[in-house]
Design an enzyme around this catalytic site. Structure first.
Site, PDB file in Angstrom:
ATOM      1  N   HIS A  64       7.313 -27.906  -0.273  1.00 25.02           N
ATOM      2  CA  HIS A  64       8.131 -26.711  -0.502  1.00 25.02           C
ATOM      3  C   HIS A  64       8.947 -26.337   0.743  1.00 25.02           C
ATOM      4  CE1 HIS A  64       7.557 -25.131  -4.473  1.00 25.02           C
ATOM      5  NE2 HIS A  64       6.268 -24.866  -4.363  1.00 25.02           N
ATOM      6  N   GLU A  73       2.532 -27.774  -1.267  1.00 24.38           N
ATOM      7  CA  GLU A  73       2.977 -26.638  -0.449  1.00 24.38           C
ATOM      8  C   GLU A  73       3.795 -27.125   0.739  1.00 24.38           C
ATOM      9  OE1 GLU A  73       2.600 -24.051  -2.059  1.00 24.38           O
ATOM     10  OE2 GLU A  73       0.965 -24.687  -3.357  1.00 24.38           O
ATOM     11  N   GLU A 121       4.923 -13.884  -3.283  1.00 29.98           N
ATOM     12  CA  GLU A 121       5.642 -14.417  -4.436  1.00 29.98           C
ATOM     13  C   GLU A 121       4.944 -13.963  -5.719  1.00 29.98           C
ATOM     14  OE1 GLU A 121       6.068 -18.687  -4.610  1.00 29.98           O
ATOM     15  OE2 GLU A 121       7.379 -18.546  -6.339  1.00 29.98           O
ATOM     16  N   ALA A 124      -2.250 -22.052  -4.109  1.00 32.85           N
ATOM     17  CA  ALA A 124      -1.835 -21.890  -2.718  1.00 32.85           C
ATOM     18  C   ALA A 124      -0.422 -21.343  -2.682  1.00 32.85           C
ATOM     19  CB  ALA A 124      -1.891 -23.228  -1.987  1.00 32.85           C
TER      20      ALA A 124
HETATM   21  N1  B3K Z   1       4.758 -20.817  -5.140  1.00 32.70           N
HETATM   22  C1  B3K Z   1       3.404 -20.424  -5.405  1.00 32.70           C
HETATM   23  C2  B3K Z   1       3.376 -19.503  -6.571  1.00 32.70           C
HETATM   24  C3  B3K Z   1       2.679 -18.228  -6.364  1.00 32.70           C
HETATM   25  C4  B3K Z   1       3.064 -17.223  -7.440  1.00 32.70           C
HETATM   26  C5  B3K Z   1       2.034 -16.235  -7.724  1.00 32.70           C
HETATM   27  N2  B3K Z   1       2.435 -15.293  -8.737  1.00 32.70           N
HETATM   28  C6  B3K Z   1       2.506 -21.592  -5.625  1.00 32.70           C
HETATM   29  C7  B3K Z   1       3.197 -22.899  -5.679  1.00 32.70           C
HETATM   30  O1  B3K Z   1       3.736 -23.288  -6.683  1.00 32.70           O
HETATM   31  O2  B3K Z   1       3.264 -23.570  -4.690  1.00 32.70           O
HETATM   32 ZN    ZN Z   2       4.968 -24.675  -5.957  1.00 33.54          ZN
END
Ligand code: B3K
Ligand code: ZN
Length: 917
Positions: free
Chosen positions: A340, A337, A160, A301
């Site tokens: 998510h 995390e 990501e 993370a």
């Molecule tokens: N979704 C990741 C984001 C990482 C992006 C790095 N450029 C972290 C988070 O928000 O959980």
């Molecule tokens: Zn996140």
């Protein structure tokens, strides 16, 4: 690095992809000096796009993503043949070496495709086909930590937002969701553990000491959620039984020396899983959930499906090595995390402009989880403090952007406090407006309706609207308008009628590209207090039903009046309770009003807020006095409020600690039109000393009581954490005016502490004290004891970087040469350089501009090594408009120096160019 001018991408230009990728089969051959990546992709024409092109229409881009995810769509045979040729297939790819490409098993010759620095273009001849691509990459040279890279001895990935394209050519965009199968092949001795997303379906041995493993993820996902890990790791295992009775295999993989530090993360994971079932009805879906800790990571993370990869700082926690704050961060990030998996993975983003769809929502979810696990009020105070000092500054600076940005050059620059923290505030307001039950109905509908899809913020809002019969059309301005709204409230008491009116006026400052703003919907949680501090009944004029003793007013107009009737005496309003909207509230409270609220408001958050506002008011007054060269005499009322807090042993020690903490220099800078950083620093330090002097006896009494209360074996309970928090806040004050006995006590705490919270607090007090001998001894002893623990050494660097005594820059420069420092490790950069530039304001902003020069040099070095980290380090320089006319040109000079750099990364280019505009 790009040589062309970086391009701006606009939300309004969003178009569906021309092709879908139904299946993705990857094979990685990992070697020490390169990796080979073989992909087999099952592609299919996006018939929606074709249909609409044949009709001569554009595809609907209104944000209704109903048809965005094309899975299961019927392909029109022959579409695109004959008169309307198929569109070219343009795959994203960067810094990869193309070895071969074959279409439906036919190797393509060089003339059949085109490769440039960003893409591979080819010309399919049927609507459904298989593409085989082989690429070569060099993970060992990947210092940007994006794509496939090596951290210590292990291979890992970070995809990501747009890192997958650094692994192989692909449709690297979140609306292309595919089923992934991944095979890893590596040396068995060096990389005994081979992991990827989903379930392990096969493994075996190869010749020459190599082995392989194949993982299959049954859930379609965008490439940004892909992950692999290969390394020599130990496994900490546990299990969780879901609400439907399924057993989930939970695994945390770390390097063997960290084996003992995973208990808290595992426990946090299990509590997160339970909480998401109870509060959102969300059950985990795969049979296995893995977390891997790596030392080199750009962020906290990453929520890769079934295989979360973590910065080790967000997994490892042991009382010996981690502070209470670090424990809380582990709990919050593990939860974030994990959450998510639904808010991000099962339902993902259509495009990166929608980032807050998953991030704002997930931050809100993790904040509520932490509030449920710990003290709700203290958690809210911490979050609001952080938001106001940092996100408000972003919203007032050159990078200000809406929660849903309209454009970007480099998406990595938009993982911002606005998208995350303000985005979470926006979701919190929706929660307030729907009520807990209504919000749950809305999220149920959202998850059910959009499971397996890539959607937009509008889809989220629509689900909440439909589930609750509400209209959020105006509310959605929170997603499109940048800047922090001001809410100016005045009270008017009419004794004759017993009516009290609140006159509300809202406005929002101009931000880059947005000069005019329309009114927001501002939920204003409030109560009216009588002269005893009791909440009065709320009867709004024109309403028949009473609102009880606390209510939420919806401020929707630029100017609006709310009148309360039937009041027996003139009330004092308690406004914006719990910080019910991310606005700058003003009300003409006198200092006596603030004292009253600080002592009597039944709402804990607003009691803290009154205390803060009083301290801000006092300090702003003192800054003016300091500028006029007159002697600084603090307002006795602030001292007396603090004295009464210290006298009341029934209060939660964590709350008292929060109330005794003076607003930060950063927050005072944010509040100032032009910040006089010298005056702010001197006033704040002076006030701390004055408080310590005036309250010495009171502080000592409480400190001694807490010393006794925390004696005995270490406990991580909320009560113990709260007591440590107050005890160490008091230690900080008491050491300002340290008599010999206090210094001895501090040294004793440093030496004898059985936990890092107490040890670090004592170290901070010593480092900021004038006792050179004790300070050097403590620093040396700490480094000696913890040199083998990178995360503890990060604290050691930070404590010194934040020390505001003269010579800070020289100390930081010297520390860069310390063997434990490494510019390639983002944690080290943040701990030393980031902490210095962001938190040590007086050191960084020294008058000769040497701090700015130092930072620019580090940014220039990092621009080549790690553009994301370089770009983040620019922030303090970009705030040049806040500072005086002597400092402004010095800061700008450094920005200009960066701007003309050859090989400037798009990341740094975007931030620096916008800040100079
Ligand atoms: N979704 C990741 C984001 C990482 C992006 C790095 N450029 C972290 C988070 O928000 O959980
Ligand atoms: Zn996140």
């Amino acid at each position: 690095m790009c040589t062309e001018q970086p391009k701006t991408i606009y939300l309004k230009d969003y178009q569906q992809p021309d092709y879908w990728i139904d299946e993705t089969h990857l094979t990685f051959e990992l070697f020490e000096d390169h990796a080979l990546v073989h992909s087999r992709l099952m592609l299919r024409l996006n018939s929606d796009v074709m249909d609409s092109r044949l009709r001569g229409n554009d595809v609907d881009m209104s944000g209704d993503a109903g048809g965005v995810s094309g899975h299961g769509r019927v392909v029109i045979p022959g579409a695109g043949r004959g008169s309307s040729p198929l569109p070219p297939l343009v795959l994203d790819g960067q810094q990869v070496q193309l070895l071969s490409v074959a279409l439906d098993d036919q190797p393509l010759a060089e003339g059949d495709y085109r490769v440039d620095a960003h893409s591979l273009t080819l010309h399919p001849s049927s609507a459904q086909f298989e593409l085989a691509i082989s690429t070569r990459i060099e993970p060992q040279n990947n210092t940007a930590l994006e794509g496939l890279y090596k951290s210590g001895g292990m291979f890992c990935t970070q995809c990501e937002a747009e890192g997958f394209r650094k692994i192989t050519y692909y449709l690297d965009r979140p609306d292309v969701m595919s089923r992934f199968t991944t095979t890893l092949i590596a040396d068995k001795g060096d990389y005994p553990v081979l992991l990827s997303n989903g379930n392990l379906i096969a493994s075996g041995e190869h010749e020459a000491g190599r082995h392989w493993a194949t993982w299959e993820d049954p859930f379609p996902k965008p490439a940004y959620l892909f992950a692999l890990v290969a390394g020599d790791l130990v496994l900490i295992q546990d299990s969780f039984t879901t609400m439907s009775g399924r057993t989930i295999d939970l695994r945390i993989y770390v390097e063997s020396e960290n084996r003992e530090q995973c208990g808290h993360a595992m426990d946090s994971l299990k509590r997160s899983m339970r909480w998401d079932e109870e509060v959102y009805g969300r059950e985990y879906d795969l049979d296995i959930f893995m977390i891997v800790a790596v030392n080199d990571f750009n962020m906290g993370a990453m929520e890769n499906k079934g295989l979360n990869i973590f910065n080790s700082s967000c997994v490892l926690a042991h009382p010996d090595t981690a502070t209470d704050l670090a424990f809380q961060r582990v709990e919050a990030v593990v939860a974030h995390e994990y959450f998510h998996n639904w808010s991000g993975n099962r339902v993902t983003c259509r495009d990166w402009f929608q980032l807050s769809l998953k991030e704002g929502f997930t931050v809100f979810r993790d904040a509520e989880f932490s509030a449920d696990m710990n003290s709700r009020t203290v958690k809210r105070i911490e979050d609001v403090t952080f938001l106001r000092a940092n996100q408000f500054a972003e919203d007032a600076g050159p990078m200000a952007h809406p929660v849903r940005p309209d454009s970007f050059i480099e998406i990595s620059n938009f993982y911002t406090l606005t998208v995350y923290e303000k985005g979470a505030e926006v979701v919190r307001m929706l929660h307030t407006l729907c009520g807990a039950e209504g919000f749950r109905k809305g999220t149920d509908l959202y998850f059910e309706r959009h499971d397996g899809q890539a959607v937009t913020c509008d889809d989220f809002i629509k689900a909440l609207e439909e589930a609750n019969g509400l209209d959020f059309t105006q509310f959605k301005r929170w997603y499109s308008q940048a800047g922090t709204p001001r809410l100016e409230v005045h009270g008017h008491w009419d004794a004759a009628s017993g009516q009290f009116s609140l006159l509300c006026r809202q406005s929002c400052p101009a931000t880059p590209g947005q000069s005019e703003k329309l009114p927001f919907v501002i939920p204003l949680r409030m109560a009216l207090l009588d002269s005893q501090g009791r909440e009065m009944p709320l009867q709004l004029l024109g309403e028949t039903v009473s609102r009880g003793s606390e209510t939420v007013l919806a401020v929707t107009e630029a100017e609006q009046v709310f009148t309360f009737a039937g009041l027996a005496e003139e009330p004092l309003p308690s406004l914006l309770r719990g910080f019910s909207a991310p606005v700058k509230l003003s009300y003409p409270y006198s200092r006596d009003d603030r004292v009253f609220l600080a002592m009597h408001d039944p709402d804990g958050f607003n009691r803290w807020e009154a205390c803060q506002a009083l301290a801000v008011d006092v300090m702003q007054g003192l800054v003016q006095i300091q500028q006029a060269g007159r002697p600084l005499l603090p307002d006795q009322r602030l001292i007396e409020v603090y004295r009464s807090l210290l006298a009341d042993d029934s209060l939660d020690p964590a709350m008292v600690a929060e109330m005794l903490r003076l607003p930060s220099e950063a927050y005072l800078v944010e509040l100032a039109e032009v910040a006089d950083i010298d005056a702010i620093h001197q006033v704040r330090e002076g006030l701390r000393r004055a408080l310590a002097e005036a309250l010495r006896a009171d502080m000592l009494r409480v400190w001694r009581r807490l010393q006794i209360a925390v004696a005995g074996p270490f406990s991580a309970s909320a009560e113990a954490v709260a007591r440590r928090s107050l005890k160490n806040t008091l230690l900080g004050y008491l050491m300002l005016d340290a008599a010999d006995d206090m210094l001895a006590a501090c040294v004793r705490q440093f030496v004898e502490a059985d936990n890092m919270t107490d040890r670090q607090a004592a170290l901070v007090a010593l480092v900021n004290s004038p006792f050179e001998e004790q300070k050097q001894a403590a620093l040396a002893q700490f480094a000696e004891r913890w040199q083998g623990y990178p995360l503890v050494m990060d604290q050691w660097f930070s404590v010194q970087a934040c020390c505001s005594l003269p010579g800070a820059l020289e100390r930081v420069e010297a520390l860069m040469a310390h063997p434990a420092f490494n510019l390639r490790n983002p944690n080290k950069v943040r701990a030393l350089i980031g902490a210095f530039a962001n938190q040590n304001l007086i050191g960084f902003h020294r008058g000769d501009g040497a701090g700015y020069r130092f930072l620019a040099e580090r940014i220039i070095e990092l621009n080549t090594l790690n553009p994301q980290i370089a770009s983040r380090l620019c922030t303090p320089l970009t705030r040049w408009r806040k500072f005086d006319t002597a400092r402004q040109p010095l800061m700008r000079e450094q920005l200009q120096r960066i701007m003309v750099l050859e090989g400037l990364s798009p990341d740094v280019y975007e931030v620096v160019s916008k800040s100079l505009e």
